[in-house]
Design a protein around this motif. Structure first.
Motif, PDB file in Angstrom:
ATOM      1  N   VAL A   1       0.860  -1.184   0.000  1.00  0.00           N
ATOM      2  CA  VAL A   1       0.000   0.000   0.000  1.00  0.00           C
ATOM      3  C   VAL A   1       0.900   1.238   0.000  1.00  0.00           C
ATOM      4  O   VAL A   1       1.837   1.325   0.796  1.00  0.00           O
ATOM      5  CB  VAL A   1      -0.932   0.004   1.236  1.00  0.00           C
ATOM      6  CG1 VAL A   1      -1.842   1.211   1.237  1.00  0.00           C
ATOM      7  CG2 VAL A   1      -1.751  -1.288   1.306  1.00  0.00           C
ATOM      8  N   SER A   2       0.614   2.182  -0.870  1.00  0.00           N
ATOM      9  CA  SER A   2       1.448   3.383  -0.979  1.00  0.00           C
ATOM     10  C   SER A   2       1.330   4.256   0.273  1.00  0.00           C
ATOM     11  O   SER A   2       0.327   4.205   0.995  1.00  0.00           O
ATOM     12  CB  SER A   2       1.047   4.206  -2.203  1.00  0.00           C
ATOM     13  OG  SER A   2      -0.211   4.833  -1.982  1.00  0.00           O
ATOM     14  N   ASN A   3       2.349   5.069   0.493  1.00  0.00           N
ATOM     15  CA  ASN A   3       2.316   6.009   1.622  1.00  0.00           C
ATOM     16  C   ASN A   3       1.109   6.936   1.536  1.00  0.00           C
ATOM     17  O   ASN A   3       0.485   7.253   2.549  1.00  0.00           O
ATOM     18  CB  ASN A   3       3.605   6.825   1.682  1.00  0.00           C
ATOM     19  CG  ASN A   3       4.789   6.003   2.138  1.00  0.00           C
ATOM     20  OD1 ASN A   3       4.651   4.913   2.685  1.00  0.00           O
ATOM     21  ND2 ASN A   3       5.984   6.518   1.897  1.00  0.00           N
ATOM     22  N   ASP A   4       0.791   7.383   0.317  1.00  0.00           N
ATOM     23  CA  ASP A   4      -0.356   8.274   0.139  1.00  0.00           C
ATOM     24  C   ASP A   4      -1.659   7.575   0.529  1.00  0.00           C
ATOM     25  O   ASP A   4      -2.519   8.177   1.170  1.00  0.00           O
ATOM     26  CB  ASP A   4      -0.441   8.775  -1.303  1.00  0.00           C
ATOM     27  CG  ASP A   4       0.659   9.773  -1.638  1.00  0.00           C
ATOM     28  OD1 ASP A   4       1.266  10.346  -0.701  1.00  0.00           O
ATOM     29  OD2 ASP A   4       0.911   9.986  -2.842  1.00  0.00           O
ATOM     30  N   ALA A   5      -1.818   6.315   0.148  1.00  0.00           N
ATOM     31  CA  ALA A   5      -3.029   5.569   0.494  1.00  0.00           C
ATOM     32  C   ALA A   5      -3.105   5.307   1.994  1.00  0.00           C
ATOM     33  O   ALA A   5      -4.181   5.367   2.596  1.00  0.00           O
ATOM     34  CB  ALA A   5      -3.091   4.259  -0.282  1.00  0.00           C
ATOM     35  N   ILE A   6      -1.966   5.025   2.613  1.00  0.00           N
ATOM     36  CA  ILE A   6      -1.930   4.823   4.073  1.00  0.00           C
ATOM     37  C   ILE A   6      -2.335   6.116   4.769  1.00  0.00           C
ATOM     38  O   ILE A   6      -3.179   6.120   5.671  1.00  0.00           O
ATOM     39  CB  ILE A   6      -0.536   4.362   4.534  1.00  0.00           C
ATOM     40  CG1 ILE A   6      -0.247   2.946   4.017  1.00  0.00           C
ATOM     41  CG2 ILE A   6      -0.425   4.417   6.058  1.00  0.00           C
ATOM     42  CD1 ILE A   6       1.195   2.494   4.212  1.00  0.00           C
ATOM     43  N   ALA A   7      -1.749   7.240   4.351  1.00  0.00           N
ATOM     44  CA  ALA A   7      -2.069   8.539   4.952  1.00  0.00           C
ATOM     45  C   ALA A   7      -3.537   8.885   4.761  1.00  0.00           C
ATOM     46  O   ALA A   7      -4.194   9.394   5.687  1.00  0.00           O
ATOM     47  CB  ALA A   7      -1.185   9.625   4.357  1.00  0.00           C
ATOM     48  N   ALA A   8      -4.086   8.597   3.585  1.00  0.00           N
ATOM     49  CA  ALA A   8      -5.502   8.887   3.323  1.00  0.00           C
ATOM     50  C   ALA A   8      -6.399   8.071   4.243  1.00  0.00           C
ATOM     51  O   ALA A   8      -7.380   8.592   4.784  1.00  0.00           O
ATOM     52  CB  ALA A   8      -5.832   8.602   1.861  1.00  0.00           C
ATOM     53  N   THR A   9      -6.055   6.809   4.448  1.00  0.00           N
ATOM     54  CA  THR A   9      -6.851   5.961   5.350  1.00  0.00           C
ATOM     55  C   THR A   9      -6.782   6.484   6.773  1.00  0.00           C
ATOM     56  O   THR A   9      -7.808   6.600   7.455  1.00  0.00           O
ATOM     57  CB  THR A   9      -6.359   4.498   5.298  1.00  0.00           C
ATOM     58  OG1 THR A   9      -6.538   4.004   3.975  1.00  0.00           O
ATOM     59  CG2 THR A   9      -7.113   3.625   6.281  1.00  0.00           C
ATOM     60  N   LEU A  10      -5.585   6.822   7.234  1.00  0.00           N
ATOM     61  CA  LEU A  10      -5.431   7.309   8.605  1.00  0.00           C
ATOM     62  C   LEU A  10      -6.141   8.644   8.807  1.00  0.00           C
ATOM     63  O   LEU A  10      -6.636   8.929   9.898  1.00  0.00           O
ATOM     64  CB  LEU A  10      -3.953   7.416   8.965  1.00  0.00           C
ATOM     65  CG  LEU A  10      -3.202   6.077   9.024  1.00  0.00           C
ATOM     66  CD1 LEU A  10      -1.715   6.311   9.262  1.00  0.00           C
ATOM     67  CD2 LEU A  10      -3.783   5.158  10.083  1.00  0.00           C
ATOM     68  N   SER A  11      -6.217   9.452   7.771  1.00  0.00           N
ATOM     69  CA  SER A  11      -6.935  10.732   7.863  1.00  0.00           C
ATOM     70  C   SER A  11      -8.443  10.535   7.864  1.00  0.00           C
ATOM     71  O   SER A  11      -9.175  11.260   8.533  1.00  0.00           O
ATOM     72  CB  SER A  11      -6.556  11.642   6.691  1.00  0.00           C
ATOM     73  OG  SER A  11      -5.217  12.028   6.780  1.00  0.00           O
ATOM     74  N   ALA A  12      -8.906   9.541   7.116  1.00  0.00           N
ATOM     75  CA  ALA A  12     -10.347   9.336   6.950  1.00  0.00           C
ATOM     76  C   ALA A  12     -10.982   8.499   8.053  1.00  0.00           C
ATOM     77  O   ALA A  12     -12.167   8.654   8.341  1.00  0.00           O
ATOM     78  CB  ALA A  12     -10.616   8.672   5.602  1.00  0.00           C
ATOM     79  N   VAL A  13     -10.198   7.634   8.688  1.00  0.00           N
ATOM     80  CA  VAL A  13     -10.751   6.698   9.674  1.00  0.00           C
ATOM     81  C   VAL A  13     -10.225   7.076  11.050  1.00  0.00           C
ATOM     82  O   VAL A  13      -9.046   6.893  11.342  1.00  0.00           O
ATOM     83  CB  VAL A  13     -10.372   5.237   9.316  1.00  0.00           C
ATOM     84  CG1 VAL A  13     -10.973   4.271  10.320  1.00  0.00           C
ATOM     85  CG2 VAL A  13     -10.808   4.902   7.895  1.00  0.00           C
TER      86      VAL A  13
END
Length: 115
Positions: free
Chosen positions: A55-67
């Motif tokens: 999983v890309s860093n951007d996708a990880i960051a997006a998940t952590l921001s959204a959840v």
């Protein structure tokens, strides 16, 4: 050591070499510890390359921001890594630091109760 860019490290032939272990037959151990100052609302992610390789860093960051719920974030990241192929062990710990209310008790003004 900061000698290469993240893009270079991702494909480097030595990226999976373990340079330090806990336990085992080898004598000696080098402990690497980092102190960071955490503030209320900070989020800490500890994970294995089983997540970051899939999983890309951007996708990880997006998940952590959204959840906002740490357990739900772990589950969503785990699902994303598995959907991307899950080729390695996947370890994920998410911790969110919330304000702690300190209360002095009248009987002992030096005691702090943490709620």
């Amino acid at each position: 050591a900061g000698t290469m860019q993240p893009e270079e490290a991702k494909g480097h032939r030595m990226r999976h070499v373990v340079t330090n272990i806990v336990g085992g037959a080898a004598a000696g151990l080098f402990v690497e510890a980092h102190a960071v100052e955490l503030h209320a609302g900070d989020l800490l992610l500890l994970c294995s390359d089983g997540l970051t390789e899939m999983v890309s860093n951007d996708a990880i960051a997006a998940t952590l921001s959204a959840v906002s719920n740490p357990e739900a974030a772990c589950r969503q990241l785990l699902e994303a890594a598995n959907q991307a192929g899950g080729r390695d062990n996947i370890t994920i710990v998410v911790a969110r630091f919330n304000p702690v209310e300190e209360v002095s008790t009248p009987a002992d003004p030096t005691r702090l109760d943490m709620k």
